[in-house]
Design a protein around this motif. Structure first.
Motif, PDB file in Angstrom:
ATOM      1  N   THR A1012       1.086  -1.300   0.012  1.00  9.44           N
ATOM      2  CA  THR A1012      -0.032  -0.024   0.013  1.00  9.44           C
ATOM      3  C   THR A1012       0.948   1.250   0.138  1.00  9.44           C
ATOM      4  O   THR A1012       1.866   1.240   0.772  1.00  9.44           O
ATOM      5  N   ARG A1013       0.588   2.085  -0.625  1.00 10.63           N
ATOM      6  CA  ARG A1013       0.924   3.363  -0.964  1.00 10.63           C
ATOM      7  C   ARG A1013       0.469   4.531   0.262  1.00 10.63           C
ATOM      8  O   ARG A1013      -0.546   4.600   0.525  1.00 10.63           O
ATOM      9  N   TYR A1014       1.427   5.091   1.082  1.00 11.89           N
ATOM     10  CA  TYR A1014       1.097   5.995   2.101  1.00 11.89           C
ATOM     11  C   TYR A1014       1.693   7.277   1.822  1.00 11.89           C
ATOM     12  O   TYR A1014       2.922   7.488   1.111  1.00 11.89           O
ATOM     13  N   LYS A1015       0.840   8.413   2.068  1.00 13.58           N
ATOM     14  CA  LYS A1015       1.499   9.733   1.886  1.00 13.58           C
ATOM     15  C   LYS A1015       1.662  10.355   3.348  1.00 13.58           C
ATOM     16  O   LYS A1015       0.624  10.251   4.369  1.00 13.58           O
ATOM     17  N   PHE A1016       2.738  10.896   3.635  1.00 10.76           N
ATOM     18  CA  PHE A1016       3.110  11.494   5.179  1.00 10.76           C
ATOM     19  C   PHE A1016       3.187  13.040   5.241  1.00 10.76           C
ATOM     20  O   PHE A1016       3.786  13.537   4.183  1.00 10.76           O
ATOM     21  N   TYR A1017       2.855  13.480   6.221  1.00 14.95           N
ATOM     22  CA  TYR A1017       2.799  15.088   6.330  1.00 14.95           C
ATOM     23  C   TYR A1017       3.553  15.289   7.677  1.00 14.95           C
ATOM     24  O   TYR A1017       2.951  14.616   8.856  1.00 14.95           O
ATOM     25  N   PHE A1018       4.747  16.024   7.815  1.00 11.62           N
ATOM     26  CA  PHE A1018       5.428  15.846   8.959  1.00 11.62           C
ATOM     27  C   PHE A1018       5.914  17.590   9.302  1.00 11.62           C
ATOM     28  O   PHE A1018       6.301  18.197   8.573  1.00 11.62           O
ATOM     29  N   SER A1019       5.824  17.863  10.544  1.00 13.91           N
ATOM     30  CA  SER A1019       6.105  19.245  10.926  1.00 13.91           C
ATOM     31  C   SER A1019       6.508  19.345  12.244  1.00 13.91           C
ATOM     32  O   SER A1019       6.288  18.267  13.192  1.00 13.91           O
ATOM     33  N   ALA A1020       7.275  20.318  12.711  1.00 14.04           N
ATOM     34  CA  ALA A1020       7.688  20.702  13.967  1.00 14.04           C
ATOM     35  C   ALA A1020       7.000  21.514  14.762  1.00 14.04           C
ATOM     36  O   ALA A1020       6.242  22.442  14.048  1.00 14.04           O
ATOM     37  N   GLN A1021       6.803  21.885  16.059  1.00 16.54           N
ATOM     38  CA  GLN A1021       6.309  22.766  16.901  1.00 16.54           C
ATOM     39  C   GLN A1021       7.017  23.414  17.821  1.00 16.54           C
ATOM     40  O   GLN A1021       7.924  23.056  18.484  1.00 16.54           O
ATOM     41  N   THR A1022       6.826  24.795  18.165  1.00 16.91           N
ATOM     42  CA  THR A1022       7.201  25.456  19.383  1.00 16.91           C
ATOM     43  C   THR A1022       6.204  25.935  20.204  1.00 16.91           C
ATOM     44  O   THR A1022       5.096  25.780  19.650  1.00 16.91           O
TER      45      THR A1022
END
Length: 1189
Positions: A1012-1022
């Motif tokens: 299965t193909r997956y799409k990822f969304y990745f971010s950092a937080q302060t």
């Protein structure tokens, strides 16, 4: 011969307006038509057709031929009388008569003399129907006698006297033509002073020394014998009394000189005619010649008037320098008194000539031949006029009617003979003689009595072709006696034509005034009299007219270009047209530049001579049409010429020129340029412009300039070449009339003042020795002006000045003649020095994590020591000890112009410590820096993680590895990971959200679906919020057992059939979609695109106004075989440091009045993943079709 009737028309419809037509058979009497077959049967009395002139002067060196020709049926015989008695030609061997003719030939070249046969001759032509006679022909041989011997004494006369040299030529037949020549056969020049009279004499109004010569010869030319006789030469000597010495004066007396008149100036007197009045007679129709020749000193001028009337304009000629007045075709109305006036500065003399115009007989109505049938009536009329009135006499067959045999059918009534109930014996030839003292007229007219049935002379079945809407004339030439009646019929069984559209002429011609297509057919002409009937058929065809449906058009072209005229012709299909082009009604020039094809005339390389009217002529055998167009060849004007300078003053001159050819385009203006040969030789400047109707211009000049002028003409086509330069004109020197411009005073050092200006050019100097007087003083002091005179330079430096002090400055021009007007005063400053004081009370307020505002107090103006240019803020970010070791601290600079005391610092990094100071700036440089001030920026959202890669994919798990953000902009609190599956149709599955601690750089996802193909969304937080996200896609591995089962299924027949059916269905759907798309159908592409976008992006909310933007270009790339990620599964995010290039001045940035930053910062962030299972990309019918193809 033809039957001719009095010119009347018979109209077949009452009240029709008669057409005035020229018909060859309509003359004033009935005459037998000249038809050879008709002449064989019909008898006709004689008619004289040719005879010698009444006054017949013969050349005695040639045979004498006296003509007499006549016609008649039977052919006439001829006889002659000489001096009233029968001339028996048989008795004279030198005289013969030509066979079949009455012409006599007298052979005097072999023997005999012409004088022997002088006399009056008359010819008679006779047959059984009568006798016709010729005029009385007077035979006289021409004579060209010699001058009689005479001794001509030399003529000597004083300068200014009048002179007449007589010619007195011998009397010849015809009279000789007189002219004066010298021994070299050169005509003697004539003028208002010297001219030849009508009698041949040579008249001198006054003589001059150049009239002295020994070969004044009068010549007489006798044209008939082609001989010239000459008089003995006459010698003339003109002397001046002043040339006579005492010896000549003692030996010569006045009587030995020609005449006795003084050589002093005198009023005119007439040399010819003599006296105050004279009389002149002339015959009607001749040329009336009146002459007045006068003598006097100075030479008189002759004028002509008619008393109680005016001279006829179109018939009046002046000859012999207006000394001869001629009136051509003179008539009785020209009788009267004519006056000539001879006038010079000392007086005038008049002479009146009384003119009487007489007239030899001339016809009013000459008798015409009559053709009558037995029992008819007729008249012969003979009317003539003259001055005096002529007498009328009648003869019959050459015998006076009084002694001729009596005929009961005729009656004489003065100038008319009336015939009633004639019989064949009434046929005869009658002669009418009208005579007075100046001449006579003789006319023959026969009466021919005939009885003949009708005959139609027009050829049978003649075909007439006529153009539609034009008159058609169908001939029916006929003869009969009595005169037949004529009727016309159309068609085989048609009735006589009695409709309004036809006109029947009495000569038998049928006229259709406006022929139409339905006029086509066969027409029958029927002639009837009491002796019989005659018929004839003719045929009429109506053709379409030739027309020019596309006519040539007026053209204006420039010389050297190309022009085309079009001429399209439409014509009747049975006719063959010929198209021809004409230029100015003549043939086209035979040059290769002129080419003619079917519909066009093309002219290349057009020249001036090609201008004119071009006519297209289309001709057929029945009609012709034409259309014309004018070609106007234009070009820029030719240069003006003949430049002339007049009214030359110190400061102005008048320039005059002659315009060149305007080349068919009117000149709109003239441009005048000048050259200063002294200061700028070879360089031409604009001087003036004048209207195209002017040829002079008054030009204002400057002193001490060596002017040359040239002129150019301009029209709508363009500007001509310049004319040749005029003569040079050097104006006088004068003092300058202007001072230097752009005067400035600026110091380059703290203790100097540099005064600069724009020097005058040579043209503006107005004279030699150009210099400048430079003056200056302090503005706020009481010092006097300091002045210095410098050469022709552009600056002067004043040293030892206080620092930055205002000065008043002026620069005045002068030359060897004097000074220019008082110059204007300008203000300048001495040199600047660096400011001495730093701004105080510097304070900073932080606006947000990237923007701060700084304030300061202004420095005192005196401490600036120059022009205040603004304040400059230096600021920099404090570095950690480790970083400080690695690189130098980077300081940023912002300059705020003018006297501003605050400003904004943009582009700061969040969560950082900054230090700044402020300095004042003038034209010399910066002053000392203020004390440093430090400030902190708060936290901001972080940048996206530096990288994201997926490693160790398994059947149900994927491991993510990443690098922290390059710009955390604060203390990281955690990471957010969102992911969702993508099926084979690119539809997105449910979104999963995971929080990951901030200290992690690796994370493994388990329990995923295989393959299965997956799409990822990745971010950092302060603490300030979530930063930009980075995306990536990856696929879990495939289960080998499942793949094996799939292979087994794929080899089944039912599965293959199912796939074929699905493929066929897809093909049909694609075709339908393609058709709908071509018809403008719409597809939900936008919805599919939205399904593939960031799943967390929501529409703008009205309550908080937030909005999102998805801009990751990679999210919509179509999936290809295999993974789209790099081999190391790493995606790098480029660093995006803030830049100040767009702020302040130069590299330092720019701010508004309030210190706000000009421009904006914008950064692209990854969009939040959206919830739901919407497809990431909708399939396009076009793409699918393209893939299929």
């Amino acid at each position: 011969m033809q039957l001719k009737i009095m010119p009347k028309k018979k109209y077949l419809s009452a009240g029709r307006v008669p057409l005035v037509l020229f018909l060859c058979q309509m003359i004033s009497a009935l005459e037998v038509p000249l038809d050879p077959k008709l002449l064989e049967d019909l008898v006709q009395p004689p008619t004289i057709t040719q005879q010698s002139p009444k006054d017949y002067i013969i050349d005695p060196r040639e045979n004498i031929v006296i003509q007499c020709e006549a016609k008649g049926k039977p052919p006439p015989s001829f006889s002659w009388t000489r001096n009233g008695t029968h001339f028996d030609i048989d008795k004279d061997p030198l005289v013969t008569m030509r066979p079949g003719s009455g012409t006599l030939v007298i052979n005097i070249m072999s023997e005999g003399k012409a004088e022997t046969y002088e006399g009056v001759y008359q010819c008679t032509a006779r047959n059984e129907r009568g006798a016709a006679i010729s005029n009385n022909i007077v035979i006289r041989p021409s004579r060209s006698p010699l001058w009689t011997k005479e001794k001509l004494e030399p003529i000597t006369l004083r300068n200014g006297q009048s002179l007449v040299l007589p010619c007195r030529p011998p009397i010849g037949l015809p009279p000789a033509i007189i002219f004066w020549m010298d021994n070299s056969f050169q005509r003697l020049p004539q003028s208002e002073r010297v001219s030849q009279g009508l009698n041949g004499d040579l008249y001198f109004s006054n003589v001059l020394p150049e009239d002295t010569r020994e070969d004044y010869i009068c010549y007489a030319r006798f044209n008939h014998t082609q001989t010239i006789q000459q008089k003995q030469p006459i010698s003339v000597k003109v002397i001046s009394v002043d040339e006579l010495n005492d010896t000549i004066a003692a030996n010569l007396s006045d009587t030995e000189f020609y005449g006795a008149k003084s050589s002093k100036e005198r009023p005119p007197t007439l040399l010819t005619p003599e006296g105050n009045a004279s009389h002149k007679e002339e015959l009607r129709g001749n040329v009336l010649s009146l002459e007045c020749i006068a003598e006097g000193l100075p030479t008189p001028i002759i004028y002509w008037i008619k008393e109680d009337g005016t001279l006829p304009i179109n018939r009046t000629l002046y000859r012999n320098f207006k000394k001869t007045l001629q009136i051509t075709h003179v008539s009785e109305a020209d009788s009267g008194n004519y006056q000539c006036i001879a006038k010079n500065a000392l007086g005038a003399v008049h002479h009146t000539i009384s003119v009487t115009v007489k007239a030899a007989p001339y016809w009013i109505t000459a008798p015409q031949n009559l053709v009558l049938s037995p029992g008819e009536d007729g008249t012969l009329i003979c009317r003539a006029n003259g001055n005096p009135k002529p007498t009328i006499g009648w003869l019959t067959n050459g015998v006076p009617i009084e002694i001729a045999p009596d005929d009961p059918s005729r009656k004489i009534d003065g100038d008319t003979i009336i015939f009633t109930h004639v019989q064949e014996r009434s046929s005869a030839v009658y002669q009418c003689n009208a005579s007075n003292e100046y001449g006579y007229l003789l006319a023959n007219a026969f009466v021919n009595v005939l009885a003949e049935p009708p005959r139609i002379l027009t050829s049978a079945n003649t075909l007439y072709q006529v153009i539609a809407n034009r008159p058609a004339l169908l001939d029916c030439a006929f003869f009969g006696s009595p005169l037949p009646t004529i009727e016309w019929f159309k068609g085989a069984k048609g009735r006589a034509l009695h409709e309004d559209i036809y006109v029947l002429h009495e000569n038998g011609t049928l006229e259709i005034p406006v022929a139409q297509k339905d006029s086509t057919g066969t027409y029958t002409c029927v002639a009837r009299n009491k002796l019989g009937v005659a018929k004839n058929e003719v045929h009429l065809e109506i053709k379409d007219p030739t027309r020019i449906i596309k006519q040539p058009e007026y053209a204006v072209v420039q010389r050297g270009s190309k022009v085309s005229f079009e001429c399209k012709v439409k014509h009747d299909h049975t006719l063959i047209p010929t198209v021809m082009w004409l230029k100015d009604n003549g043939e086209l020039p035979s040059e290769k530049r002129f080419t003619v094809d079917k519909d066009h005339l093309v002219i290349t390389d057009v020249s001036d001579d090609d201008g004119g009217t071009y006519t297209c002529m289309a001709n057929t055998s029945l009609d012709d049409v034409s259309a014309s167009a004018v070609l106007r060849v234009v070009d820029v004007p030719n240069p003006p010429f003949d430049l002339e300078l007049t009214n030359q003053l110190d400061k102005s001159v008048q320039l005059t020129w002659t315009p060149g050819d305007d080349n068919n385009s009117p000149i709109t203006k003239f441009i005048i340029e000048y050259e200063d040969g002294m200061h700028e030789a070879g360089l031409w400047h604009h001087q003036a412009e004048v209207s195209g109707t002017q040829t002079t211009a008054q030009l204002k000049l400057s002193p001490y300039v060596n002017y040359s002028f040239r002129v150019m003409a301009e029209n709508n086509i363009g500007r001509s070449s310049p004319s040749e330069a005029s003569e040079q004109y050097l104006t006088k020197a004068a003092e300058p009339d202007q001072n230097p411009t752009a005067v400035e005073g600026l110091g380059t050092e703290p203790d100097n003042l540099v005064i600069t200006w724009k020097p005058l050019n040579g043209f503006e100097s107005n004279g030699p020795g150009l210099q400048y007087k430079v003056s200056w003083r302090q503005k706020d002091g009481d010092d006097e002006w300091t002045s210095v005179v410098v050469a022709n330079v552009s600056k002067y430096i004043v040293s030892g000045t206080p620092t930055f002090v205002p000065y008043l400055i002026k620069v005045q021009a002068l030359n060897d003649v004097g000074f220019a007007p008082e110059p204007a005063t300008v203000m300048g400053h001495s040199g600047e020095d660096l400011p001495m004081v730093a701004p105080g009370n510097v304070r900073v307020s932080v606006v947000n994590s990237t923007l701060a505002e700084v304030h300061w107090d202004p420095v005192p103006l005196k401490s600036i020591r120059g022009h205040l240019q603004g304040y400059r803020v230096y600021y920099w970010k404090a570095q950690s000890s480790s970083k400080r070791d690695r690189r130098h601290i980077e300081k940023k600079i912002l300059t705020f112009q003018g006297s501003k005391t605050h400003g904004m610092l943009p582009g700061l990094e969040p969560y950082s410590h900054y230090t700044l100071n402020v300095r004042v700036v003038n034209g010399k440089g910066e002053g000392p820096a203020s004390s440093d001030r430090g400030f902190h920026t708060p936290e901001g959202v972080p940048s996206a993680p530096s990288s994201l890669k997926i490693v160790n994919p398994t059947l149900d798990s994927l491991t993510l590895e990443w690098d922290p953000p390059s710009h955390p902009n604060g203390i990281l609190t955690e990471y957010t990971l969102k992911y969702q599956p993508i099926n084979s149709t690119h539809e997105l599955g449910p979104l999963v959200d995971i929080k990951i601690p901030a200290n992690k750089t690796r994370w493994t996802l388990k329990n995923l679906n295989f393959s299965t193909r997956y799409k990822f969304y990745f971010s950092a937080q302060t603490s300030a919020g979530s930063g930009s996200q980075i995306t990536e896609e990856a696929i879990t591995t495939v289960d080998e057992a499942m793949a094996s089962r799939q292979v087994d299924i794929a080899t089944q027949g039912w599965f293959i059939g199912l796939m074929c059916a699905v493929a066929l269905l897809i093909l049909i759907l694609l075709i339908v979609c393609f058709i709908r798309r071509n018809k403008g159908g719409k597809y939900p592409v936008k919805e599919k695109e939205d399904a593939h976008a960031d799943p967390e992006i929501q529409p703008m909310k009205e309550d908080d106004g937030t909005f999102g933007e998805y801009s990751d270009a990679e999210d919509h790339k179509p999936l290809k075989k295999g993974s789209r990620t790099p081999s190391d599964r790493t995606v790098k995010k480029e660093d995006s440091d803030d830049s100040l290039v767009d702020y302040g001045e130069g590299v330092n940035g720019q701010f508004n009045e309030d210190g706000s930053f000009i421009g904006q910062y914008s950064g692209k962030k990854e969009k939040e993943p959206a919830e739901g299972n919407e497809s990431s990309e909708a399939p396009s019918p076009v793409n699918a079709m393209n893939s299929f193809v």
